[in-house]
Design a protein around this motif. Structure first.
Motif, PDB file in Angstrom:
ATOM      1  N   ALA A  28       0.834  -1.203   0.000  1.00  0.00           N
ATOM      2  CA  ALA A  28       0.000   0.000   0.000  1.00  0.00           C
ATOM      3  C   ALA A  28       0.870   1.255   0.000  1.00  0.00           C
ATOM      4  CB  ALA A  28      -0.938   0.003   1.205  1.00  0.00           C
ATOM      5  N   LEU A  29       1.932   1.232   0.759  1.00  0.00           N
ATOM      6  CA  LEU A  29       2.848   2.364   0.794  1.00  0.00           C
ATOM      7  C   LEU A  29       3.516   2.572  -0.560  1.00  0.00           C
ATOM      8  CD1 LEU A  29       4.167   4.543   2.553  1.00  0.00           C
ATOM      9  CD2 LEU A  29       5.903   2.872   3.145  1.00  0.00           C
ATOM     10  N   VAL A  30       3.924   1.491  -1.195  1.00  0.00           N
ATOM     11  CA  VAL A  30       4.550   1.580  -2.521  1.00  0.00           C
ATOM     12  C   VAL A  30       3.561   2.157  -3.532  1.00  0.00           C
ATOM     13  CG1 VAL A  30       5.439   0.184  -4.446  1.00  0.00           C
ATOM     14  CG2 VAL A  30       6.255  -0.216  -2.119  1.00  0.00           C
ATOM     15  N   LEU A  31       2.312   1.740  -3.468  1.00  0.00           N
ATOM     16  CA  LEU A  31       1.307   2.263  -4.394  1.00  0.00           C
ATOM     17  C   LEU A  31       1.044   3.750  -4.177  1.00  0.00           C
ATOM     18  CD1 LEU A  31      -1.220  -0.701  -4.524  1.00  0.00           C
ATOM     19  CD2 LEU A  31       0.246   0.128  -6.369  1.00  0.00           C
ATOM     20  N   ILE A  32       1.021   4.185  -2.935  1.00  0.00           N
ATOM     21  CA  ILE A  32       0.810   5.614  -2.660  1.00  0.00           C
ATOM     22  C   ILE A  32       1.992   6.428  -3.182  1.00  0.00           C
ATOM     23  CG2 ILE A  32       0.769   7.329  -0.802  1.00  0.00           C
ATOM     24  CD1 ILE A  32      -1.176   5.572   0.665  1.00  0.00           C
ATOM     25  N   VAL A  33       3.195   5.959  -2.935  1.00  0.00           N
ATOM     26  CA  VAL A  33       4.381   6.672  -3.433  1.00  0.00           C
ATOM     27  C   VAL A  33       4.369   6.695  -4.960  1.00  0.00           C
ATOM     28  CG1 VAL A  33       6.894   6.560  -3.600  1.00  0.00           C
ATOM     29  CG2 VAL A  33       5.774   6.280  -1.388  1.00  0.00           C
ATOM     30  N   ALA A  34       4.013   5.576  -5.581  1.00  0.00           N
ATOM     31  CA  ALA A  34       3.938   5.530  -7.045  1.00  0.00           C
ATOM     32  C   ALA A  34       2.897   6.505  -7.572  1.00  0.00           C
ATOM     33  CB  ALA A  34       3.617   4.111  -7.508  1.00  0.00           C
ATOM     34  N   LEU A  35       1.781   6.614  -6.893  1.00  0.00           N
ATOM     35  CA  LEU A  35       0.737   7.553  -7.307  1.00  0.00           C
ATOM     36  C   LEU A  35       1.241   8.986  -7.194  1.00  0.00           C
ATOM     37  CD1 LEU A  35      -2.290   8.226  -7.964  1.00  0.00           C
ATOM     38  CD2 LEU A  35      -2.613   8.345  -5.497  1.00  0.00           C
ATOM     39  N   LEU A  36       1.826   9.321  -6.061  1.00  0.00           N
ATOM     40  CA  LEU A  36       2.251  10.699  -5.844  1.00  0.00           C
ATOM     41  C   LEU A  36       3.458  11.089  -6.692  1.00  0.00           C
ATOM     42  CD1 LEU A  36       1.709  11.043  -2.012  1.00  0.00           C
ATOM     43  CD2 LEU A  36       0.244  11.826  -3.878  1.00  0.00           C
ATOM     44  N   LEU A  37       4.357  10.153  -6.953  1.00  0.00           N
ATOM     45  CA  LEU A  37       5.497  10.453  -7.812  1.00  0.00           C
ATOM     46  C   LEU A  37       5.167  10.214  -9.286  1.00  0.00           C
ATOM     47  CD1 LEU A  37       8.453   8.983  -5.744  1.00  0.00           C
ATOM     48  CD2 LEU A  37       7.667  11.349  -5.873  1.00  0.00           C
ATOM     49  N   GLY A  38       4.153   9.414  -9.531  1.00  0.00           N
ATOM     50  CA  GLY A  38       3.776   9.109 -10.904  1.00  0.00           C
ATOM     51  C   GLY A  38       3.062  10.251 -11.598  1.00  0.00           C
ATOM     52  N   LEU A  39       2.310  11.041 -10.853  1.00  0.00           N
ATOM     53  CA  LEU A  39       1.608  12.156 -11.488  1.00  0.00           C
ATOM     54  C   LEU A  39       2.572  13.162 -12.118  1.00  0.00           C
ATOM     55  CD1 LEU A  39      -1.442  12.870  -9.171  1.00  0.00           C
ATOM     56  CD2 LEU A  39      -1.466  12.196 -11.554  1.00  0.00           C
TER      57      LEU A  39
ATOM     58  N   VAL B  77      -7.017  19.155 -18.339  1.00  0.00           N
ATOM     59  CA  VAL B  77      -7.086  17.776 -17.852  1.00  0.00           C
ATOM     60  C   VAL B  77      -6.020  17.531 -16.785  1.00  0.00           C
ATOM     61  CG1 VAL B  77      -6.801  15.352 -18.527  1.00  0.00           C
ATOM     62  CG2 VAL B  77      -8.151  16.895 -19.947  1.00  0.00           C
ATOM     63  N   SER B  78      -4.851  18.142 -16.956  1.00  0.00           N
ATOM     64  CA  SER B  78      -3.794  17.956 -15.959  1.00  0.00           C
ATOM     65  C   SER B  78      -4.231  18.490 -14.597  1.00  0.00           C
ATOM     66  CB  SER B  78      -2.508  18.645 -16.415  1.00  0.00           C
ATOM     67  OG  SER B  78      -2.722  20.037 -16.569  1.00  0.00           O
ATOM     68  N   TRP B  79      -4.960  19.586 -14.562  1.00  0.00           N
ATOM     69  CA  TRP B  79      -5.458  20.128 -13.295  1.00  0.00           C
ATOM     70  C   TRP B  79      -6.490  19.187 -12.682  1.00  0.00           C
ATOM     71  CZ3 TRP B  79      -6.377  26.080 -13.061  1.00  0.00           C
ATOM     72  CH2 TRP B  79      -5.188  26.739 -13.402  1.00  0.00           C
ATOM     73  N   LEU B  80      -7.354  18.660 -13.534  1.00  0.00           N
ATOM     74  CA  LEU B  80      -8.365  17.717 -13.030  1.00  0.00           C
ATOM     75  C   LEU B  80      -7.703  16.468 -12.459  1.00  0.00           C
ATOM     76  CD1 LEU B  80     -11.071  17.965 -15.824  1.00  0.00           C
ATOM     77  CD2 LEU B  80     -11.242  18.812 -13.474  1.00  0.00           C
ATOM     78  N   MET B  81      -6.675  15.983 -13.142  1.00  0.00           N
ATOM     79  CA  MET B  81      -5.963  14.808 -12.635  1.00  0.00           C
ATOM     80  C   MET B  81      -5.310  15.108 -11.299  1.00  0.00           C
ATOM     81  SD  MET B  81      -4.169  13.331 -16.092  1.00  0.00           S
ATOM     82  CE  MET B  81      -3.115  12.227 -15.193  1.00  0.00           C
ATOM     83  N   LEU B  82      -4.744  16.282 -11.180  1.00  0.00           N
ATOM     84  CA  LEU B  82      -4.059  16.665  -9.951  1.00  0.00           C
ATOM     85  C   LEU B  82      -5.034  16.900  -8.807  1.00  0.00           C
ATOM     86  CD1 LEU B  82      -1.245  17.230  -8.875  1.00  0.00           C
ATOM     87  CD2 LEU B  82      -1.580  19.620  -9.489  1.00  0.00           C
ATOM     88  N   ALA B  83      -6.209  17.437  -9.119  1.00  0.00           N
ATOM     89  CA  ALA B  83      -7.170  17.775  -8.070  1.00  0.00           C
ATOM     90  C   ALA B  83      -8.092  16.610  -7.709  1.00  0.00           C
ATOM     91  CB  ALA B  83      -8.007  18.975  -8.500  1.00  0.00           C
ATOM     92  N   ALA B  84      -8.442  15.789  -8.687  1.00  0.00           N
ATOM     93  CA  ALA B  84      -9.476  14.790  -8.442  1.00  0.00           C
ATOM     94  C   ALA B  84      -8.969  13.362  -8.326  1.00  0.00           C
ATOM     95  CB  ALA B  84     -10.507  14.861  -9.573  1.00  0.00           C
ATOM     96  N   LEU B  85      -7.796  13.065  -8.830  1.00  0.00           N
ATOM     97  CA  LEU B  85      -7.331  11.685  -8.833  1.00  0.00           C
ATOM     98  C   LEU B  85      -6.689  11.227  -7.522  1.00  0.00           C
ATOM     99  CD1 LEU B  85      -6.871   9.098 -10.516  1.00  0.00           C
ATOM    100  CD2 LEU B  85      -4.685  10.078 -11.192  1.00  0.00           C
ATOM    101  N   PRO B  86      -5.763  11.990  -6.924  1.00  0.00           N
ATOM    102  CA  PRO B  86      -5.021  11.444  -5.776  1.00  0.00           C
ATOM    103  C   PRO B  86      -5.871  11.154  -4.546  1.00  0.00           C
ATOM    104  CG  PRO B  86      -3.925  13.405  -6.618  1.00  0.00           C
ATOM    105  CD  PRO B  86      -5.231  13.290  -7.321  1.00  0.00           C
ATOM    106  N   TYR B  87      -6.803  12.008  -4.210  1.00  0.00           N
ATOM    107  CA  TYR B  87      -7.525  11.848  -2.951  1.00  0.00           C
ATOM    108  C   TYR B  87      -8.445  10.629  -2.930  1.00  0.00           C
ATOM    109  CZ  TYR B  87      -5.428  16.347  -2.336  1.00  0.00           C
ATOM    110  OH  TYR B  87      -4.515  17.354  -2.262  1.00  0.00           O
TER     111      TYR B  87
END
Length: 106
Positions: free
Chosen positions: A45-56, A76-86
């Motif tokens: 789970a930690l690896v996936l969170i780091v991959a998500l946050l560094l992958g964007l 679209v980049s703003w939407l990905m940044l605002a709506a995807l991680p949380y």
């Protein structure tokens, strides 16, 4: 001050650091095994969170044209940044919690 608080203060409590009561060896061994099993389950789970946050940022660097694409007038980049991680982090947290609880139920 509420009556509950006054009552708690009037009772007085021993000052000093609270210490956990010692466990008997069997319980201590079980707690140690449980801790290690949950820690092992937390790593993915930690690896996936780091991959998500560094992958964007990597996605934005690889595909800079995402700034030009617009959805409802918003890049679209703003939407990905605002709506995807949380929501993704919330789903990962729920997944990890269920895995940790399954280890405890065994």
């Amino acid at each position: 001050m509420s009556p509950q608080s006054r009552l708690a203060h009037a009772r007085g409590r021993p000052r000093g650091r609270w210490r956990m009561p010692p466990l008997d060896p069997a319980d201590a061994d079980r707690a140690d095994r449980l801790y290690r099993a949950q820690l092992a389950r937390a790593v993915p789970a930690l690896v996936l969170i780091v991959a998500l946050l560094l992958g964007l940022p990597a996605v934005f660097a690889l595909w800079p044209h995402l700034d030009d694409l617009r959805l409802l007038g918003v890049p679209v980049s703003w939407l990905m940044l605002a709506a995807l991680p949380y929501p993704a982090m919330a789903l990962l947290a729920r997944w990890q919690l269920r895995r940790a609880e399954r280890v405890e139920e065994r």
